[in-house]
Design an enzyme around this catalytic site. Sequence first.
Site, PDB file in Angstrom:
ATOM      1  N   HIS A  89      -3.451   6.934   2.227  1.00  0.00           N
ATOM      2  CA  HIS A  89      -3.883   5.442   1.424  1.00  0.00           C
ATOM      3  C   HIS A  89      -5.181   5.187   2.368  1.00  0.00           C
ATOM      4  O   HIS A  89      -5.368   5.487   3.497  1.00  0.00           O
ATOM      5  CB  HIS A  89      -2.913   4.450   2.094  1.00  0.00           C
ATOM      6  CG  HIS A  89      -3.287   3.051   1.889  1.00  0.00           C
ATOM      7  ND1 HIS A  89      -4.127   2.658   0.570  1.00  0.00           N
ATOM      8  CD2 HIS A  89      -3.318   1.917   2.582  1.00  0.00           C
ATOM      9  CE1 HIS A  89      -4.285   1.157   1.131  1.00  0.00           C
ATOM     10  NE2 HIS A  89      -3.737   1.035   2.217  1.00  0.00           N
ATOM     11  N   CYS A 138       0.722  -1.133   0.021  1.00  0.00           N
ATOM     12  CA  CYS A 138       0.032  -0.089  -0.028  1.00  0.00           C
ATOM     13  C   CYS A 138       0.803   1.232   0.129  1.00  0.00           C
ATOM     14  O   CYS A 138       0.314   2.523  -0.107  1.00  0.00           O
ATOM     15  CB  CYS A 138      -0.826  -0.065   1.034  1.00  0.00           C
ATOM     16  SG  CYS A 138      -2.083  -1.468   1.231  1.00  0.00           S
ATOM     17  N   ASN A 167     -10.262  -0.981   0.379  1.00  0.00           N
ATOM     18  CA  ASN A 167      -8.830  -0.717   0.339  1.00  0.00           C
ATOM     19  C   ASN A 167      -8.324  -1.386  -0.845  1.00  0.00           C
ATOM     20  O   ASN A 167      -8.155  -2.684  -0.847  1.00  0.00           O
ATOM     21  CB  ASN A 167      -8.208  -1.463   1.592  1.00  0.00           C
ATOM     22  CG  ASN A 167      -6.554  -1.393   1.518  1.00  0.00           C
ATOM     23  OD1 ASN A 167      -5.868  -1.031   0.622  1.00  0.00           O
ATOM     24  ND2 ASN A 167      -6.098  -1.784   2.679  1.00  0.00           N
TER      25      ASN A 167
HETATM   26  N1  COA Z   1     -18.193  -8.962  10.853  1.00  0.00           N
HETATM   27  C1  COA Z   1     -18.294  -9.210  11.801  1.00  0.00           C
HETATM   28  N2  COA Z   1     -17.612  -9.415  12.680  1.00  0.00           N
HETATM   29  C2  COA Z   1     -16.168  -9.394  12.398  1.00  0.00           C
HETATM   30  C3  COA Z   1     -15.891  -9.271  11.160  1.00  0.00           C
HETATM   31  C4  COA Z   1     -16.847  -9.007  10.309  1.00  0.00           C
HETATM   32  N3  COA Z   1     -16.564  -8.708   8.889  1.00  0.00           N
HETATM   33  N4  COA Z   1     -14.362  -9.459  11.081  1.00  0.00           N
HETATM   34  C5  COA Z   1     -13.860  -9.702  12.506  1.00  0.00           C
HETATM   35  N5  COA Z   1     -15.020  -9.822  13.273  1.00  0.00           N
HETATM   36  C6  COA Z   1     -15.276 -10.275  14.513  1.00  0.00           C
HETATM   37  C7  COA Z   1     -13.716 -10.625  15.116  1.00  0.00           C
HETATM   38  O1  COA Z   1     -13.730 -12.092  14.778  1.00  0.00           O
HETATM   39  C8  COA Z   1     -13.973 -10.317  16.647  1.00  0.00           C
HETATM   40  O2  COA Z   1     -14.809 -11.225  17.133  1.00  0.00           O
HETATM   41  P1  COA Z   1     -14.318 -11.593  18.739  1.00  0.00           P
HETATM   42  O3  COA Z   1     -14.265 -10.615  19.695  1.00  0.00           O
HETATM   43  O4  COA Z   1     -15.765 -12.700  19.060  1.00  0.00           O
HETATM   44  O5  COA Z   1     -13.314 -12.597  18.640  1.00  0.00           O
HETATM   45  C9  COA Z   1     -14.573  -9.109  16.805  1.00  0.00           C
HETATM   46  O6  COA Z   1     -15.154  -9.037  15.400  1.00  0.00           O
HETATM   47  C10 COA Z   1     -13.761  -7.665  17.081  1.00  0.00           C
HETATM   48  O7  COA Z   1     -12.634  -7.838  16.221  1.00  0.00           O
HETATM   49  P2  COA Z   1     -11.363  -6.702  16.413  1.00  0.00           P
HETATM   50  O8  COA Z   1      -9.993  -7.285  15.896  1.00  0.00           O
HETATM   51  O9  COA Z   1     -11.225  -6.404  17.839  1.00  0.00           O
HETATM   52  O10 COA Z   1     -11.816  -5.574  15.697  1.00  0.00           O
HETATM   53  P3  COA Z   1     -11.398  -4.321  15.484  1.00  0.00           P
HETATM   54  O11 COA Z   1     -12.268  -3.222  16.066  1.00  0.00           O
HETATM   55  O12 COA Z   1      -9.678  -4.243  15.870  1.00  0.00           O
HETATM   56  O13 COA Z   1     -11.458  -4.057  14.023  1.00  0.00           O
HETATM   57  C11 COA Z   1     -10.523  -4.361  11.700  1.00  0.00           C
HETATM   58  C12 COA Z   1     -10.769  -4.958  13.064  1.00  0.00           C
HETATM   59  C13 COA Z   1      -9.661  -5.250  10.909  1.00  0.00           C
HETATM   60  C14 COA Z   1     -11.441  -3.523  11.392  1.00  0.00           C
HETATM   61  C15 COA Z   1      -9.360  -3.153  12.356  1.00  0.00           C
HETATM   62  O14 COA Z   1      -8.600  -3.738  13.074  1.00  0.00           O
HETATM   63  C16 COA Z   1      -8.510  -2.542  11.129  1.00  0.00           C
HETATM   64  O15 COA Z   1      -9.233  -2.079  10.358  1.00  0.00           O
HETATM   65  N6  COA Z   1      -7.236  -2.801  11.105  1.00  0.00           N
HETATM   66  C17 COA Z   1      -6.522  -2.294   9.884  1.00  0.00           C
HETATM   67  C18 COA Z   1      -6.609  -3.565   8.914  1.00  0.00           C
HETATM   68  C19 COA Z   1      -6.266  -2.645   7.531  1.00  0.00           C
HETATM   69  O16 COA Z   1      -6.528  -1.528   7.097  1.00  0.00           O
HETATM   70  N7  COA Z   1      -5.366  -3.695   7.063  1.00  0.00           N
HETATM   71  C20 COA Z   1      -4.785  -2.972   5.762  1.00  0.00           C
HETATM   72  C21 COA Z   1      -3.682  -2.106   6.015  1.00  0.00           C
HETATM   73  S1  COA Z   1      -2.872  -1.543   4.511  1.00  0.00           S
END
Ligand code: COA
Length: 313
Positions: free
Chosen positions: A240, A114, A270
Site C-alpha cells: 500500500h 487501505c 495515498n
Molecule cells: N507541513 C508542514 N508541517 C507539518 C505538516 C505539513 N503538511 N503536517 C504536520 N506538520 C507539523 C506538525 O504540526 C508538527 O509540528 P510541531 O512539532 O510544531 O507540533 C511537525 O510537523 C512534526 O510532526 P510529526 O507528527 O512529528 O511528523 P512526522 O515525522 O511523524 O510525520 C507524518 C508526520 C503524518 C508524515 C507521518 O507520521 C506519517 O506519514 N504517518 C503515517 C500516516 C499515514 O500514512 N496514514 C495513512 C496510513 S494508511
Amino acid sequence: MNGLQVLGTGRCLPGRRVTNEDFARTLDTSDEWIAGRTGIRQRYFCAEGETAASLATVAARRALDDADISPADVGVCIAATFTADRRTPALACEVQAALGLPETALCLDVNAACTGFVTALETARCLLLGGQMAGPYALVLGAEKISSLLDFSDRSTCVLFGDGAGAAVVRLDAQAPWAAVFGTRGDGQVLHGGGPDDPFLAMDGRAVFRFAVETVPRCIRAVLEKAGLTLGEVDRLVLHQANSRIIHGIARKLDEDPARFYENMQRYGNTSAASIPIALDEMRRDGQLLPGQTVLCAGFGAGLTWGGVLLRA
Ligand code: COA
C-alpha cells in the site's frame, strides 16, 4: 495451489492535479516537508462531476479490455472502498450497470480501508473456489474519492491523500501459489473519519507509522511461510502506497533492498484501497510485471487492519 492469476488491469485518475507547491499557496506547508516526510509530490482529486463510481467504471472497463474477456463471463465484482458516493447501492452494483455485467454476477463492496484491495482479492478467490459463481472471472476494484473526507485546512492530513481507482480481472489458477494473511486491531482512535462526530479524516500519524512498520513485515513473513516461499522467490513486492518512509522501514525490517518494493505515491499520494491496483496496472503497462511472475501484495490502514496475499501475473 488455487491461487489467482491476473489477466488484465486498469486504472483511472481524476482530472484535478494538485502539487505540493499548490498546497503551499494555501497552507503553512512546503514541498520539502511533504516530500521529505512522505515521498509524495502530487496527487489527483476529483473535479466537478467525477465520482468514485465514475473512476471505478473507467478503471474496470480498462481492466476488462486489457484482459480481453467479455463482461458476460464476470461472475464476481467486488469494489474495495471506504468512500463510496452513497451508502447504497454498492459501488460494485453501479459498475455492474455501467459495464453491462450479467445480472447473475455477485456484486458487493468491501470496506477494509487501505487493506481493502487485498481483502477483496481473497474474498473473490474464496467465492470462485466455492464453485457457485455464474462466471469464471472476478473483477476486483479499489476506488476512492477521499477528497470528500478531507479537511483542506488541516495540513497534517489533507496533503497525504489522493483520489483514484484501479482494477484487476482475475481467475483461479490451480498452479498459482497462494497464501493470505490478515489481521485486525480494532482501534478507532488511531485513524478514523466520516462519522457524525468526525466528518473529516483524522489520525495519529506517528501511531499509524509505527503500526505499519511493526505489522507489515510480520504479515509478509507469515504469507511467505504459508506459501513455502522465500522473499527472494517473490518477483515483485507491491505494498500500500501511504508513505515512502514506511516502505523503507518495512524493507529494513525484512533486511531487503527497498528498491525491490514498487513506489508510486510520489505521483498519486495515498489512494487507500486503490493504491495497489493502480500500482499493478502501472507495472503491467510499463513491462515491469511479466506473465508468470509472483507478486506479493500487502495493505495496512484504518481499522486498524492489515493483510497480504500472493498473485500470479
Ligand atoms: N507541513 C508542514 N508541517 C507539518 C505538516 C505539513 N503538511 N503536517 C504536520 N506538520 C507539523 C506538525 O504540526 C508538527 O509540528 P510541531 O512539532 O510544531 O507540533 C511537525 O510537523 C512534526 O510532526 P510529526 O507528527 O512529528 O511528523 P512526522 O515525522 O511523524 O510525520 C507524518 C508526520 C503524518 C508524515 C507521518 O507520521 C506519517 O506519514 N504517518 C503515517 C500516516 C499515514 O500514512 N496514514 C495513512 C496510513 S494508511
